[in-house]
Motif scaffolding. Structure first.
Motif, mmCIF file in Angstrom:
data_model
loop_
_atom_site.group_PDB
_atom_site.id
_atom_site.type_symbol
_atom_site.label_atom_id
_atom_site.label_comp_id
_atom_site.label_asym_id
_atom_site.label_seq_id
_atom_site.Cartn_x
_atom_site.Cartn_y
_atom_site.Cartn_z
ATOM 1 N N GLY A 1 -2.536 5.275 -3.886
ATOM 2 C CA GLY A 1 -2.409 5.198 -2.447
ATOM 3 C C GLY A 1 -3.544 5.686 -1.594
ATOM 4 N N SER A 2 -3.186 6.211 -0.417
ATOM 5 C CA SER A 2 -4.181 6.645 0.538
ATOM 6 C C SER A 2 -3.981 8.110 0.838
ATOM 7 C CB SER A 2 -4.064 5.839 1.838
ATOM 8 O OG SER A 2 -2.946 6.240 2.567
ATOM 9 N N CYS A 3 -4.972 8.704 1.514
ATOM 10 C CA CYS A 3 -4.834 10.107 1.849
ATOM 11 C C CYS A 3 -5.616 10.404 3.100
ATOM 12 C CB CYS A 3 -5.336 10.986 0.706
ATOM 13 S SG CYS A 3 -7.061 10.720 0.292
ATOM 14 N N GLU A 4 -5.208 11.460 3.767
ATOM 15 C CA GLU A 4 -5.935 11.978 4.903
ATOM 16 C C GLU A 4 -6.157 13.444 4.653
ATOM 17 O OE1 GLU A 4 -4.313 11.032 8.659
ATOM 18 O OE2 GLU A 4 -3.828 8.982 8.120
ATOM 19 N N LYS A 5 -7.396 13.921 4.791
ATOM 20 C CA LYS A 5 -7.712 15.279 4.409
ATOM 21 C C LYS A 5 -8.821 15.834 5.272
ATOM 22 C CE LYS A 5 -7.414 18.981 1.990
ATOM 23 N NZ LYS A 5 -6.224 19.822 2.073
ATOM 24 N N VAL A 6 -8.656 17.074 5.735
ATOM 25 C CA VAL A 6 -9.703 17.769 6.444
ATOM 26 C C VAL A 6 -10.746 18.245 5.440
ATOM 27 C CG1 VAL A 6 -10.251 19.811 7.810
ATOM 28 C CG2 VAL A 6 -8.179 18.517 8.289
ATOM 29 N N MET B 1 0.849 -1.191 0.000
ATOM 30 C CA MET B 1 0.000 0.000 0.000
ATOM 31 C C MET B 1 0.879 1.233 0.000
ATOM 32 S SD MET B 1 -2.870 1.589 0.081
ATOM 33 C CE MET B 1 -3.914 0.150 0.222
ATOM 34 N N LYS B 2 0.634 2.135 -0.941
ATOM 35 C CA LYS B 2 1.396 3.366 -1.040
ATOM 36 C C LYS B 2 0.576 4.497 -0.449
ATOM 37 C CE LYS B 2 3.782 6.281 -4.413
ATOM 38 N NZ LYS B 2 5.069 6.204 -3.771
ATOM 39 N N ASN B 3 1.151 5.290 0.439
ATOM 40 C CA ASN B 3 0.448 6.381 1.084
ATOM 41 C C ASN B 3 0.864 7.707 0.463
ATOM 42 O OD1 ASN B 3 -0.833 4.720 2.947
ATOM 43 N ND2 ASN B 3 0.931 4.745 4.295
ATOM 44 N N ASN C 1 -6.707 2.117 -1.471
ATOM 45 C CA ASN C 1 -7.136 1.269 -2.566
ATOM 46 C C ASN C 1 -6.110 0.169 -2.756
ATOM 47 O OD1 ASN C 1 -5.128 1.976 -4.789
ATOM 48 N ND2 ASN C 1 -5.917 3.997 -4.260
ATOM 49 N N ASP C 2 -6.362 -0.724 -3.691
ATOM 50 C CA ASP C 2 -5.493 -1.899 -3.830
ATOM 51 C C ASP C 2 -4.709 -1.899 -5.146
ATOM 52 O OD1 ASP C 2 -7.521 -2.384 -5.621
ATOM 53 O OD2 ASP C 2 -7.904 -4.435 -4.954
ATOM 54 N N GLN C 3 -4.349 -0.701 -5.649
ATOM 55 C CA GLN C 3 -3.598 -0.655 -6.887
ATOM 56 C C GLN C 3 -2.290 -1.439 -6.781
ATOM 57 O OE1 GLN C 3 -2.134 3.163 -8.136
ATOM 58 N NE2 GLN C 3 -1.870 2.513 -10.258
ATOM 59 N N PHE C 4 -1.643 -1.351 -5.618
ATOM 60 C CA PHE C 4 -0.356 -2.019 -5.429
ATOM 61 C C PHE C 4 -0.437 -3.222 -4.504
ATOM 62 C CE2 PHE C 4 0.565 2.563 -6.127
ATOM 63 C CZ PHE C 4 1.135 2.435 -7.385
ATOM 64 N N THR C 5 -1.638 -3.558 -4.019
ATOM 65 C CA THR C 5 -1.759 -4.648 -3.039
ATOM 66 C C THR C 5 -2.889 -5.617 -3.375
ATOM 67 O OG1 THR C 5 -3.190 -3.258 -1.660
ATOM 68 C CG2 THR C 5 -0.820 -3.245 -1.159
ATOM 69 N N ASN D 1 -8.621 -10.510 -7.503
ATOM 70 C CA ASN D 1 -9.483 -10.560 -8.692
ATOM 71 C C ASN D 1 -10.623 -9.555 -8.667
ATOM 72 O OD1 ASN D 1 -7.944 -12.801 -9.637
ATOM 73 N ND2 ASN D 1 -9.156 -14.137 -8.301
ATOM 74 N N GLN D 2 -10.475 -8.469 -7.920
ATOM 75 C CA GLN D 2 -11.440 -7.385 -7.967
ATOM 76 C C GLN D 2 -10.756 -6.110 -7.489
ATOM 77 O OE1 GLN D 2 -14.200 -9.224 -5.045
ATOM 78 N NE2 GLN D 2 -14.001 -7.363 -3.840
ATOM 79 N N THR D 3 -11.227 -4.977 -7.973
ATOM 80 C CA THR D 3 -10.665 -3.691 -7.565
ATOM 81 C C THR D 3 -11.406 -3.201 -6.335
ATOM 82 O OG1 THR D 3 -10.141 -3.166 -9.869
ATOM 83 C CG2 THR D 3 -10.143 -1.348 -8.300
ATOM 84 N N ASN D 4 -10.650 -2.797 -5.323
ATOM 85 C CA ASN D 4 -11.255 -2.437 -4.035
ATOM 86 C C ASN D 4 -10.858 -1.025 -3.618
ATOM 87 O OD1 ASN D 4 -12.373 -5.213 -3.200
ATOM 88 N ND2 ASN D 4 -10.236 -5.653 -3.696
ATOM 89 N N PHE D 5 -11.820 -0.350 -2.990
ATOM 90 C CA PHE D 5 -11.607 1.008 -2.477
ATOM 91 C C PHE D 5 -12.096 1.049 -1.037
ATOM 92 C CE2 PHE D 5 -12.414 1.245 -7.019
ATOM 93 C CZ PHE D 5 -11.332 1.992 -7.483
ATOM 94 N N TYR D 6 -11.352 1.751 -0.186
ATOM 95 C CA TYR D 6 -11.654 1.765 1.241
ATOM 96 C C TYR D 6 -11.688 3.200 1.767
ATOM 97 C CZ TYR D 6 -10.011 -3.021 0.563
ATOM 98 O OH TYR D 6 -9.830 -4.299 0.092
ATOM 99 N N TRP D 7 -12.648 3.430 2.648
ATOM 100 C CA TRP D 7 -12.811 4.724 3.316
ATOM 101 C C TRP D 7 -12.821 4.466 4.814
ATOM 102 C CZ3 TRP D 7 -18.272 7.348 3.510
ATOM 103 C CH2 TRP D 7 -18.210 8.540 4.253
ATOM 104 N N PHE D 8 -11.865 5.070 5.537
ATOM 105 C CA PHE D 8 -11.783 4.933 6.986
ATOM 106 C C PHE D 8 -12.222 6.245 7.625
ATOM 107 C CE2 PHE D 8 -8.932 1.651 5.510
ATOM 108 C CZ PHE D 8 -9.137 0.610 6.391
#
Length: 264
Positions: free
Chosen positions: A16-21, A1-3, A174-178, A151-158
């Motif tokens: 990767g991932s991000c944190e944003k106000v 996972m790339k941040n 997301n799982d672009q690299f994982t 075998n599927q593209t996944n997106f995650y929101w924490f």
């Protein structure tokens, strides 16, 4: 996972991932409808918030709109979502089913807005933990662990919560690299509530809600990073909503799972 920080605008969405106000800013004369709708695989979770953008001088953070006609359709069945308080529409009996597609329709003041979202399959939230050395009064580094399905593209929101209060920042992954891998990655808690004088301390309760979301919702949340505009005074761009008709916001059919820990 790339941040990657969402402060780096115009980075391709799948990075990767991000944190944003989230702190949207609009001109006082720019009034738009705002819809925030979520439906999860947990009972009692169907919620649609309907409002308008507010002027900066308005002390009410939620300008709820009453009298809307709110419906969700799935496989030919139409559910009318009743208004439970001004601008808040809920149907506790409607629980989402992973793999199903849901269509939202909101009619208000002669305007109609629609959106479509497909609920992904749930991804087990295996662990949520921290190390004592990764804690100080201003920031806490926690770690999330889950197995990304292959075998599927996944997106995650924490979504982040401190002592039950939802934080204004969040994390996207997301799982672009994982793809198909076990993911063990940090999520940082900062003091992002309106109580800016409060620092972290031992005994504080930290919670994460892990949502599996579809690509359109991921795009919306990611594009919020550009909604604050730039330091040169340029007008902010609206986030890339999955709503049609010109409203701001989003509609997300998502799976959800929550984990909590206490700062030792």
């Amino acid at each position: 996972m790339k941040n990657i920080s969402c402060l780096l605008l115009f980075i391709p969405i799948l990075f990767g991932s991000c944190e944003k106000v989230i702190d949207l800013k609009y001109k006082d004369n720019e009034v738009k409808y705002v819809i925030e709708g979520t439906l999860t695989n947990e009972p009692g979770s169907c919620s649609i918030l309907l409002s308008k953008t507010r002027n900066f001088i308005d002390s009410n953070p939620f300008n709820g709109l009453s009298g809307g006609m709110v419906k969700i359709e799935n496989n030919g069945t139409v559910y009318t979502i009743p208004e439970t308080s001004p601008g808040v529409y809920k149907l506790p009996s409607l629980t989402g089913i992973p793999g199903q597609t849901y269509q939202l329709s909101v009619s208000i003041e002669g305007e109609t807005f629609t959106a479509t979202s497909t609920m992904p399959q749930p991804v087990p939230f295996e662990d949520f933990y921290m190390k004592p050395k990764d804690f100080d009064s201003l920031k806490v580094t926690t770690y999330v662990k889950y197995k990304d399905p292959a075998n599927q593209t996944n997106f995650y929101w924490f979504e982040l919560f401190v002592n039950g209060k939802r934080q204004r920042n969040f994390s996207l992954m997301n799982d672009q690299f994982t793809p198909g891998q076990e993911v063990n990655t940090p999520v940082i808690f900062e003091n992002k509530t309106d109580d800016l004088s409060r620092n972290f301390k031992k005994g504080d309760k930290l919670s994460l809600e892990m949502h599996s979301i579809d690509a359109s919702v991921y795009l919306y949340l990611f594009s919020l990073s550009g909604a604050e505009g730039s330091d040169n005074g340029a007008a902010p761009a609206n986030p890339k909503s999955n709503l049609t008709g010109g409203a701001l916001g989003f509609f997300s059919a998502q799976t959800t799972e929550k984990r909590t820990l206490v700062i030792p």
